[in-house]
Design an enzyme around this catalytic site. Structure first.
Site, PDB file in Angstrom:
ATOM      1  N   GLU A 162       0.904  -1.366   0.025  1.00 27.83           N
ATOM      2  CA  GLU A 162      -0.039  -0.069   0.027  1.00 27.83           C
ATOM      3  C   GLU A 162       0.923   1.282   0.033  1.00 27.83           C
ATOM      4  O   GLU A 162       0.276   2.603  -0.352  1.00 27.83           O
ATOM      5  CB  GLU A 162      -0.804   0.000   1.232  1.00 27.83           C
ATOM      6  CG  GLU A 162      -1.809  -1.264   1.349  1.00 27.83           C
ATOM      7  CD  GLU A 162      -2.687  -1.491   0.182  1.00 27.83           C
ATOM      8  OE1 GLU A 162      -3.205  -0.448  -0.196  1.00 27.83           O
ATOM      9  OE2 GLU A 162      -2.805  -2.537   0.048  1.00 27.83           O
ATOM     10  N   ASP A 204      13.983  -2.912   4.053  1.00 30.31           N
ATOM     11  CA  ASP A 204      15.525  -2.179   4.122  1.00 30.31           C
ATOM     12  C   ASP A 204      15.703  -1.486   2.864  1.00 30.31           C
ATOM     13  O   ASP A 204      16.469  -0.394   2.953  1.00 30.31           O
ATOM     14  CB  ASP A 204      16.294  -3.482   4.157  1.00 30.31           C
ATOM     15  CG  ASP A 204      16.328  -4.338   5.372  1.00 30.31           C
ATOM     16  OD1 ASP A 204      15.842  -3.726   6.589  1.00 30.31           O
ATOM     17  OD2 ASP A 204      16.624  -5.794   5.649  1.00 30.31           O
ATOM     18  N   LYS A 246      13.618  -9.942  -7.354  1.00 28.96           N
ATOM     19  CA  LYS A 246      14.674 -10.971  -7.495  1.00 28.96           C
ATOM     20  C   LYS A 246      14.785 -11.833  -6.189  1.00 28.96           C
ATOM     21  O   LYS A 246      14.536 -11.191  -5.163  1.00 28.96           O
ATOM     22  CB  LYS A 246      15.893 -10.179  -7.865  1.00 28.96           C
ATOM     23  CG  LYS A 246      16.151  -9.894  -9.189  1.00 28.96           C
ATOM     24  CD  LYS A 246      17.444  -9.674  -9.723  1.00 28.96           C
ATOM     25  CE  LYS A 246      17.521  -8.909 -11.192  1.00 28.96           C
ATOM     26  NZ  LYS A 246      18.592  -8.006 -11.414  1.00 28.96           N
TER      27      LYS A 246
HETATM   28  O1  RIB Z   1      14.979  -7.384   6.601  1.00 32.23           O
HETATM   29  C1  RIB Z   1      15.515  -8.671   6.104  1.00 32.23           C
HETATM   30  C2  RIB Z   1      16.397  -9.164   6.779  1.00 32.23           C
HETATM   31  O2  RIB Z   1      16.060  -9.566   8.287  1.00 32.23           O
HETATM   32  C3  RIB Z   1      16.959 -10.231   6.052  1.00 32.23           C
HETATM   33  O3  RIB Z   1      18.097 -10.097   5.225  1.00 32.23           O
HETATM   34  C4  RIB Z   1      17.307 -11.308   7.363  1.00 32.23           C
HETATM   35  O4  RIB Z   1      18.948 -11.117   7.398  1.00 32.23           O
HETATM   36  C5  RIB Z   1      16.847 -10.541   8.515  1.00 32.23           C
HETATM   37  O5  RIB Z   1      17.595 -10.056   9.394  1.00 32.23           O
HETATM   38 NA    NA Z   2      14.732  -9.489  -3.379  1.00 30.58          NA
END
Ligand code: RIB
Ligand code: NA
EC number: 2.7.1.15
Length: 296
Positions: free
Chosen positions: A214, A242, A275
């Protein structure tokens, strides 16, 4: 003007694919295995570095093969590892990921990430002092997050706190952070007695709530605004949050407006899930620009 310091976790992600999750006591055959660098800290560092930020990674790795792979990988993206400490006799952090039934589930073993303490932060202070933005997540000891947010705030250094995975943090640390980027579940752990909307309104310009596909929501001018996400067909959503944080941070460090920075984060996150693996699909600056040009 886009000097980013990430203080956080480095993991090796061990991902298995299967049609379903085994139930307790059950053994099943899976369909694939992927071992690749991850960890919320390192993922955010790589996301920012691929988007042309100058990135320093502060943290701890084990003196094992995974630690050496983590280090090589950070160097591949020109990330400064001068303040990454190798902990003797310790395992590197690992994340044990199952991709099944269209989603991931993850067990994280902290390993060396549990050693990211005040001393590790103080050792890196020269770099931290020069940062346009410092990024932290909840995969290091929570007391270290308190130390970072309060020390940076006292010294006028901006901190983006990505409170993942969910944990209850001291309100003083939340006050000391410049930006906080929880999902709805993580927000509820931080501000249990308030609705999402009330919390955003009381924290204008600070709290950005990520809503998965969203998009994201934040408050400005006494109103809640949503910056919608981009719809793509996911291959692996691991690390999408991330990527959003690394991309948003890079745009903020480049003095983009809140709305522009959030849209940039959304675009990078959408591209990243096309990916397998947390970092493999993270886009370059050119790829994000091309994607945004096509979608607008
Ligand atoms: O946010 C994703 C990450 O959370 C992964 O890469 C894994 O290592 C966990 O820590
Ligand atoms: Na990915």
């Amino acid at each position: 003007m886009n000097n980013i310091v990430v203080i956080g976790s480095c993991n090796m992600d061990i991902t298995v694919m299967a049609d379903k999750r085994p139930t307790a006591g059950e053994t099943i055959m899976g369909s694939g295995l992927n071992i690749s660098p991850g960890g919320k800290g390192a993922n955010q560092a790589v996301a920012a570095a691929k988007l042309m930020a100058q990135v320093t990674m502060v943290g701890c790795i084990g003196d094992d093969a995974y630690g050496r792979m983590v280090l090589d990988n950070l160097h591949k993206y020109n990330i400064n590892t001068d303040y990454l400490t190798v902990i003797e006799g310790e395992n590197s952090g690992t994340a044990h990921i199952t991709l099944a039934e269209g989603d991931n589930s993850i067990i994280v073993i902290a390993g060396a990430n549990a050693k990211v303490d005040e001393k590790v932060v103080d050792n890196a202070w020269d770099a931290i002092m020069k940062a346009d933005l410092v990024l932290v997540q909840n995969e290091i000891p929570l007391s270290t997050i308190g130390y970072i947010t309060e020390k940076c705030s006292k010294n006028g250094i901006k901190v983006l706190l990505n409170p993942a995975p969910a944990a209850d943090l001291d309100p003083a640390w939340l006050d000391a952070a410049t930006y906080i980027t929880p999902n709805e579940h993580e927000l509820a752990a931080l501000y249990p007695s308030q609705s999402t909307e009330a919390t955003m309104l009381a924290n204008e310009g600070k709290i950005i709530v990520t809503l998965g596909k969203e998009g994201v929501a934040y408050a400005q001018g006494g109103k809640v605004h949503t910056v919608p996400g981009f719809t793509v067909t996911p291959v692996d959503t691991t690390g999408a949050g991330d990527t959003f944080n690394g991309a948003f941070a890079t745009a903020v460090a480049n003095n983009k407006s809140m709305e522009e920075a959030l849209q940039y984060g959304n675009a990078a996150a959408a591209l990243s899930i096309l990916k397998l693996g947390a970092q493999e699909g993270m886009p370059t600056a050119d790829e994000v620009a091309a994607f945004l040009a096509k979608r607008s």
